[in-house]
Design a protein around this motif. Structure first.
Motif, PDB file in Angstrom:
ATOM      1  N   VAL A 129      -4.210   8.878   3.277  1.00  0.00           N
ATOM      2  CA  VAL A 129      -4.178   7.657   4.081  1.00  0.00           C
ATOM      3  C   VAL A 129      -2.788   7.057   3.861  1.00  0.00           C
ATOM      4  O   VAL A 129      -2.434   6.698   2.734  1.00  0.00           O
ATOM      5  N   ILE A 130      -2.007   6.946   4.964  1.00  0.00           N
ATOM      6  CA  ILE A 130      -0.583   6.642   4.830  1.00  0.00           C
ATOM      7  C   ILE A 130      -0.178   5.475   5.722  1.00  0.00           C
ATOM      8  O   ILE A 130      -0.510   5.463   6.914  1.00  0.00           O
ATOM      9  N   PRO A 131       0.583   4.513   5.199  1.00  0.00           N
ATOM     10  CA  PRO A 131       1.210   3.505   6.058  1.00  0.00           C
ATOM     11  C   PRO A 131       2.597   3.989   6.490  1.00  0.00           C
ATOM     12  O   PRO A 131       3.367   4.498   5.671  1.00  0.00           O
ATOM     13  N   LEU A 132       2.921   3.834   7.769  1.00  0.00           N
ATOM     14  CA  LEU A 132       4.282   4.156   8.211  1.00  0.00           C
ATOM     15  C   LEU A 132       5.255   3.039   7.847  1.00  0.00           C
ATOM     16  O   LEU A 132       6.468   3.260   7.832  1.00  0.00           O
ATOM     17  N   VAL A 133       4.716   1.881   7.550  1.00  0.00           N
ATOM     18  CA  VAL A 133       5.548   0.735   7.184  1.00  0.00           C
ATOM     19  C   VAL A 133       4.765  -0.108   6.182  1.00  0.00           C
ATOM     20  O   VAL A 133       3.533  -0.125   6.181  1.00  0.00           O
ATOM     21  N   PHE A 134       5.489  -0.806   5.328  1.00  0.00           N
ATOM     22  CA  PHE A 134       4.848  -1.573   4.253  1.00  0.00           C
ATOM     23  C   PHE A 134       3.880  -2.636   4.770  1.00  0.00           C
ATOM     24  O   PHE A 134       2.979  -3.063   4.048  1.00  0.00           O
ATOM     25  N   CYS A 135       4.056  -3.061   6.024  1.00  0.00           N
ATOM     26  CA  CYS A 135       3.152  -4.065   6.600  1.00  0.00           C
ATOM     27  C   CYS A 135       1.704  -3.573   6.629  1.00  0.00           C
ATOM     28  O   CYS A 135       0.781  -4.394   6.730  1.00  0.00           O
ATOM     29  N   GLU A 136       1.495  -2.248   6.597  1.00  0.00           N
ATOM     30  CA  GLU A 136       0.151  -1.684   6.668  1.00  0.00           C
ATOM     31  C   GLU A 136      -0.429  -1.338   5.299  1.00  0.00           C
ATOM     32  O   GLU A 136      -1.509  -0.754   5.215  1.00  0.00           O
ATOM     33  N   ASN A 137       0.265  -1.711   4.224  1.00  0.00           N
ATOM     34  CA  ASN A 137      -0.236  -1.373   2.884  1.00  0.00           C
ATOM     35  C   ASN A 137      -1.628  -1.947   2.623  1.00  0.00           C
ATOM     36  O   ASN A 137      -2.489  -1.284   2.046  1.00  0.00           O
ATOM     37  N   LYS A 138      -1.862  -3.168   3.052  1.00  0.00           N
ATOM     38  CA  LYS A 138      -3.172  -3.791   2.831  1.00  0.00           C
ATOM     39  C   LYS A 138      -4.259  -3.022   3.562  1.00  0.00           C
ATOM     40  O   LYS A 138      -5.326  -2.736   2.995  1.00  0.00           O
ATOM     41  N   ASN A 139      -4.006  -2.680   4.810  1.00  0.00           N
ATOM     42  CA  ASN A 139      -5.034  -1.999   5.597  1.00  0.00           C
ATOM     43  C   ASN A 139      -5.356  -0.611   5.053  1.00  0.00           C
ATOM     44  O   ASN A 139      -6.524  -0.217   4.979  1.00  0.00           O
ATOM     45  N   VAL A 140      -4.320   0.150   4.671  1.00  0.00           N
ATOM     46  CA  VAL A 140      -4.606   1.478   4.132  1.00  0.00           C
ATOM     47  C   VAL A 140      -5.312   1.365   2.784  1.00  0.00           C
ATOM     48  O   VAL A 140      -6.144   2.211   2.434  1.00  0.00           O
ATOM     49  N   SER A 141      -5.017   0.314   2.030  1.00  0.00           N
ATOM     50  CA  SER A 141      -5.710   0.112   0.754  1.00  0.00           C
ATOM     51  C   SER A 141      -7.195  -0.180   0.982  1.00  0.00           C
ATOM     52  O   SER A 141      -8.046   0.299   0.219  1.00  0.00           O
ATOM     53  N   ILE A 142      -7.497  -0.954   2.013  1.00  0.00           N
ATOM     54  CA  ILE A 142      -8.905  -1.236   2.335  1.00  0.00           C
ATOM     55  C   ILE A 142      -9.628   0.058   2.701  1.00  0.00           C
ATOM     56  O   ILE A 142     -10.748   0.331   2.239  1.00  0.00           O
ATOM     57  N   ILE A 143      -9.005   0.868   3.549  1.00  0.00           N
ATOM     58  CA  ILE A 143      -9.603   2.143   3.943  1.00  0.00           C
ATOM     59  C   ILE A 143      -9.845   3.016   2.721  1.00  0.00           C
ATOM     60  O   ILE A 143     -10.936   3.576   2.524  1.00  0.00           O
ATOM     61  N   HIS A 144      -8.837   3.126   1.883  1.00  0.00           N
ATOM     62  CA  HIS A 144      -8.925   3.969   0.694  1.00  0.00           C
ATOM     63  C   HIS A 144     -10.008   3.488  -0.256  1.00  0.00           C
ATOM     64  O   HIS A 144     -10.877   4.264  -0.682  1.00  0.00           O
ATOM     65  N   GLU A 145      -9.981   2.204  -0.581  1.00  0.00           N
ATOM     66  CA  GLU A 145     -10.947   1.669  -1.542  1.00  0.00           C
ATOM     67  C   GLU A 145     -12.379   1.815  -1.043  1.00  0.00           C
ATOM     68  O   GLU A 145     -13.297   2.127  -1.807  1.00  0.00           O
ATOM     69  N   THR A 146     -12.574   1.596   0.239  1.00  0.00           N
ATOM     70  CA  THR A 146     -13.921   1.706   0.806  1.00  0.00           C
ATOM     71  C   THR A 146     -14.429   3.137   0.750  1.00  0.00           C
ATOM     72  O   THR A 146     -15.545   3.409   0.298  1.00  0.00           O
ATOM     73  N   LEU A 147     -13.599   4.073   1.174  1.00  0.00           N
ATOM     74  CA  LEU A 147     -14.039   5.461   1.235  1.00  0.00           C
ATOM     75  C   LEU A 147     -14.233   6.082  -0.146  1.00  0.00           C
ATOM     76  O   LEU A 147     -15.213   6.787  -0.374  1.00  0.00           O
ATOM     77  N   VAL A 148     -13.295   5.838  -1.059  1.00  0.00           N
ATOM     78  CA  VAL A 148     -13.432   6.489  -2.368  1.00  0.00           C
ATOM     79  C   VAL A 148     -14.659   5.983  -3.119  1.00  0.00           C
ATOM     80  O   VAL A 148     -15.303   6.728  -3.862  1.00  0.00           O
ATOM     81  N   LYS A 149     -15.030   4.727  -2.904  1.00  0.00           N
ATOM     82  CA  LYS A 149     -16.214   4.197  -3.572  1.00  0.00           C
ATOM     83  C   LYS A 149     -17.486   4.718  -2.925  1.00  0.00           C
ATOM     84  O   LYS A 149     -18.399   5.200  -3.608  1.00  0.00           O
ATOM     85  N   GLU A 150     -17.547   4.675  -1.617  1.00  0.00           N
ATOM     86  CA  GLU A 150     -18.784   5.027  -0.930  1.00  0.00           C
ATOM     87  C   GLU A 150     -19.022   6.534  -0.844  1.00  0.00           C
ATOM     88  O   GLU A 150     -20.161   6.975  -0.689  1.00  0.00           O
ATOM     89  N   LEU A 151     -17.959   7.334  -0.973  1.00  0.00           N
ATOM     90  CA  LEU A 151     -18.109   8.784  -0.853  1.00  0.00           C
ATOM     91  C   LEU A 151     -18.134   9.486  -2.204  1.00  0.00           C
ATOM     92  O   LEU A 151     -18.161  10.709  -2.276  1.00  0.00           O
ATOM     93  N   GLY A 152     -18.114   8.699  -3.288  1.00  0.00           N
ATOM     94  CA  GLY A 152     -18.303   9.293  -4.604  1.00  0.00           C
ATOM     95  C   GLY A 152     -17.050   9.719  -5.331  1.00  0.00           C
ATOM     96  O   GLY A 152     -17.111  10.561  -6.232  1.00  0.00           O
ATOM     97  N   TYR A 153     -15.890   9.128  -4.988  1.00  0.00           N
ATOM     98  CA  TYR A 153     -14.645   9.502  -5.650  1.00  0.00           C
ATOM     99  C   TYR A 153     -14.168   8.461  -6.672  1.00  0.00           C
ATOM    100  O   TYR A 153     -13.115   8.618  -7.257  1.00  0.00           O
ATOM    101  N   GLN A 154     -14.952   7.407  -6.884  1.00  0.00           N
ATOM    102  CA  GLN A 154     -14.502   6.354  -7.790  1.00  0.00           C
ATOM    103  C   GLN A 154     -15.657   5.863  -8.634  1.00  0.00           C
ATOM    104  O   GLN A 154     -16.770   5.687  -8.145  1.00  0.00           O
ATOM    105  N   HIS A 155     -15.388   5.639  -9.920  1.00  0.00           N
ATOM    106  CA  HIS A 155     -16.390   5.053 -10.796  1.00  0.00           C
ATOM    107  C   HIS A 155     -16.686   3.631 -10.339  1.00  0.00           C
ATOM    108  O   HIS A 155     -15.791   2.856 -10.030  1.00  0.00           O
ATOM    109  N   GLU A 156     -17.972   3.292 -10.306  1.00  0.00           N
ATOM    110  CA  GLU A 156     -18.356   1.945  -9.882  1.00  0.00           C
ATOM    111  C   GLU A 156     -18.051   0.918 -10.962  1.00  0.00           C
ATOM    112  O   GLU A 156     -17.855  -0.248 -10.685  1.00  0.00           O
TER     113      GLU A 156
END
Length: 550
Positions: A129-156
């Protein structure tokens, strides 16, 4: 009796202390026996001849410094009595003859990797999950955090949750004293959910501070680096978020991807916020498309591949006075084995090749390759000097404290990671490795910038030697840490994978240690072993903005 000091090359006029040596001690190797005039800490050097002002200091058989005051035989070599110096270099005759190691035991070896449509083989299977510009860092972080938690890639629950709870109780009770260390248990069960996609190793994000506000060349270079990650063998596909008005535009990224893989077929989702409009709609679409991509990525499974499909990144950081005589030459021997087998290895950190330019230039397979190396080195050095900071500024405080007191001393040892094979290619950042054999890649000496670049150029495993210890890792490529000394390995066993201090203690030869490193690399490449940097979550990613970084 254990060897207490070492002259690395017959032409050297200094020796390295392998253990702490005391003033008045008779010491030396071979026919050289001298009385020490100073205490010499392990990893540091002492003179084995008298030096007048201006006398060359020779180590590893090359010029590494110059005496600035008279130095007596047996005196400690330090920043107070020598300064950095290195030899001149130019394109000269080819010296590409070399002694290939015996690879009979390796020629039929395989690793279990992920086979890609372009013929490359990955050691991991990640979604980016990649931002082309730093302005999208927040959005890609939301995507990443949501998916890794819900799909089993992160300790709760964090392994440090117990510590925080104990600190809260202490604060509320008002009781003084330290909270016991048992409140932290990284190995304790933490409620890890079941992983939905068993063949996808994880979802990684590459946040950064670039994409806009710089030059057009900055944007092109960033897109080239990101394209290197998107097309990387360790990556199954990617979701890319663009704001829309920045310099790093989607068509620029697509062009850089095409340069690296003209028949690119991986799932790639490109979303522009200013076109979509509502942020919630953007995130909904990005998460939905990413989930679809993960379904496709999960269809790729590990299959056997010959080890000539590996691309090994050669890195060092937190180096010490033992780096050039233990871990680095051992890694160099492993590199020579891989080159002989037809694999690719990448040596970077150009400021840490200062002083060995002539040798590396002579090892280039043809004059055109040598010319490119020389030009890149001289351009980098001139740019550094233009801002008042030449390569001689490279050694860090930790390097100097542990015996690397000039850049040339540090560089001569660092170059040992590249072994002795001919230089097959020379690349500028962020170009892609395109040939088997040893490739030189222009990067800074900065650990994370250089590791980021090596992976962007195609390294599927990185071996990182260290004498002082560093937790550096990478989001998509395993980074294997090798200590130069046993004390570090025992002190920082949570971040160090292998110990090359066995060489210093005389328990193992450079060749034996090199073979042990390669065996470990194959296990990591197959997913049998998780490198400690990866296990610790060290996903370091720093693009080089082509300024002067040493």
């Amino acid at each position: 009796m254990a060897i207490r000091s070492l002259r690395i090359h017959p032409h050297d006029n200094v020796e390295v202390a392998l253990t702490d040596l005391s003033v008045g001690e008779w010491i030396g190797t071979g026919s050289t026996r001298i009385t020490l005039m100073d205490d010499v800490p392990a990893k540091h050097k002492y003179a084995i001849q008298d030096f007048e002002v201006g006398t060359d200091i020779i180590m590893y058989g090359v010029l590494v410094g110059m005496a600035v005051v008279p130095i007596r035989k047996g005196e400690l070599i330090s920043t107070s009595n020598i300064r950095h110096a290195s030899g001149e270099y130019r394109v000269s005759q080819r010296k590409t003859d070399w002694t290939r190691p015996d690879v009979s035991k390796w020629k039929d070896r395989t690793f279990l990797g992920y086979h890609r449509a372009d013929g490359s083989v990955g050691t991991k299977n990640y979604w980016l999950v990649i931002p082309l510009v730093f302005c999208e860092n927040k959005n890609v972080s939301i995507i990443h955090e949501t998916l890794v938690k819900e799909l089993g890639y992160q300790h709760e629950v964090s392994p440090y949750s117990g510590l925080v709870r104990a600190l809260k109780r202490q604060h509320r009770s008002g009781e003084p004293g330290d909270v016991v260390s048992s409140s932290v248990d990284p190995s304790a069960p933490t409620g890890l959910p079941d992983k939905l996609f068993e063949h996808v190793d994880g979802i990684k994000l590459l946040t950064h501070t670039l994409g806009c506000g710089g030059t057009k060349d900055d944007a092109k270079t960033l897109c080239g680096l990101l394209a290197g990650y998107v097309t990387h063998p360790n990556v199954a596909g990617a979701t890319v978020l663009s704001l829309g008005c920045q310099n790093a535009q989607i068509p620029l990224l697509e062009a850089e991807i095409a340069c690296r893989d003209a028949k690119f077929t991986k799932p790639l989702y490109l979303l522009e916020q200013q076109r979509v409009g509502n942020e919630a709609d953007l995130l909904h679409e990005a998460i939905t498309k990413t989930f679809d991509g993960l379904v496709m990525a999960n269809q790729c499974k590990r299959q056997p591949a010959p080890i000539d499909q590996l691309c090994l990144g050669l890195e060092c950081g937190g180096s010490d006075g033992f780096s050039g005589i233990s871990a680095n030459p051992a890694l160099g021997y492993a590199s020579d084995i891989l080159v002989t087998l037809g694999a690719s290895v990448v040596l970077s950190e150009f400021p840490e090749l200062c002083g060995v330019e002539q040798e590396l230039s002579d090892r280039c397979v043809d004059e055109e390759t040598a010319e490119r190396f020389v030009n890149l080195m001289k351009t980098y050095q001139h740019r550094a000097e233009a801002v008042g900071s030449g390569f001689d500024s490279n050694p860090s405080a930790g390097n100097i404290r542990d015996g690397l007191i000039t850049d040339a001393i540090k560089s001569a040892g660092a170059a040992k990671k590249g072994g002795t094979s001919p230089v097959a290619d020379v690349l500028d950042y962020p170009e892609k490795v395109a040939k088997p054999g040893l490739t030189l890649l222009c990067t800074p000496g900065s650990d994370i910038e250089s590791t980021t670049a090596e992976v962007g150029s195609g390294a599927t495993v990185v071996v990182f030697t260290t004498g002082l210890g560093t937790p550096t890792g990478n989001p998509i490529t395993p980074v294997v840490k090798v200590s130069t000394n046993t004390l570090l390995y025992e002190k920082m066993e949570d971040i160090i994978d292998l110990d090359a201090g066995t060489i210093i203690r005389g328990e193992e030869s450079i060749e034996e240690a090199g073979e042990r490193i390669l065996e470990y690399v194959i296990r990591v490449a197959s997913g049998e072993v998780i490198a400690k940097a990866e296990a610790g979550g060290h996903d370091d990613f720093i693009p080089w903005k082509r300024g002067i970084s040493l």
